[in-house]
Design an enzyme around this catalytic site. Sequence first.
Site: not given
Length: 301
Positions: A54, A98, A121
């Site tokens: 990422k 994460q 997200d």
Amino acid sequence: MSSAKIIDGKACAQRLLIGVKADVERLKADGIAPTLAVILVGADPASQVYVRNKILRAQECGIRSLEYRLAADSGQTELLALISRLNADSEVNGILLQLPLPAHMEEPMALQAIAPGKDVDGFHSENVGGLSQGRAVLTPCTPSGCLHLLEQVCGDLSGKHAVVIGRSNIVGKPMAALLLQAHCSVTVLHSRSVGAQALCRQADIVVAAVGRPRLIDAEWLKPGAVVIDVGINRVEQDGRTQLVGDVDFASALPQVSAITPVPGGVGPMTIAFLMKNTLTAAVQQAHAQRSPSEAVCLSTY
Ligand code: NAP
């Protein structure tokens, strides 16, 4: 010989990232530097690889990335304090936590602590609610990537029967919501579904997000179906670890009209949509801070 199309998620993601990079350059010229903060708790090897990828993609797009690592035995309070600090930092546009978190931490509480406007997200309940009402700005990256691939392959999805296998909050449910928004008739299957294989065999579109290696073979698929395989499963084969999907690719290929491979299908799209969401968050925040008369024309991004 099968005429099925293998959907190249890597190439599609690359095209999206080129667009993101161009928009980031234009924003920077206007004094806005999109910034993504990535939080990793603990040292799970797979999570470390995901975070590294990422950050690399962000750098390639010109997005500034900030990495925060907390020890595996950190407390929930420490994590919430970090999130709160990043929420308050006007230079941070997106916050990515994460997953999974270590078992002693409360994942839902941590996700809910992220400011909805920085929730790249798309897991905050405000964004989840927005998605179910068809007005979400930040939608979850993996299902958004799947939808984009489907639109590339099928064009208009209106009226198609889509089966989503899996009902998790991060993939299955948002995927079903996005397909519904795209005017599909949607069936969601899960571990308690009765007659799952027969239901799946009726679908024009199958999205498999189960986490069971090669569960879905040709018997589950209508001839000509389009298949998106979200699964990432590590299996031991021929003495080495291999990544395989939830779909038995070799069995499905002769049956379908198009299918994503694993790896090289959905995975790269997830990261591309994370970059798109970071850009969107930066634009939205600039909108909120600037008056309409100011020079930047944010509506073009
Ligand atoms: P998850 O939270 O474990 O959810 C799995 C879902 O599959 C659950 O809803 C479960 O039903 C259902 N299920 C399990 N066995 C089933 C069966 N035999 N028949 C029908 N449904 C069944 O997993 P997830 O987080 O959604 O992830 C799914 C897969 O996608 C994993 O392999 C994961 O690694 C992968 N993934 C990939 C990406 C990417 O970027 N490519 C991103 C995220 C996840 P119940 O609800 O009844 O338990």
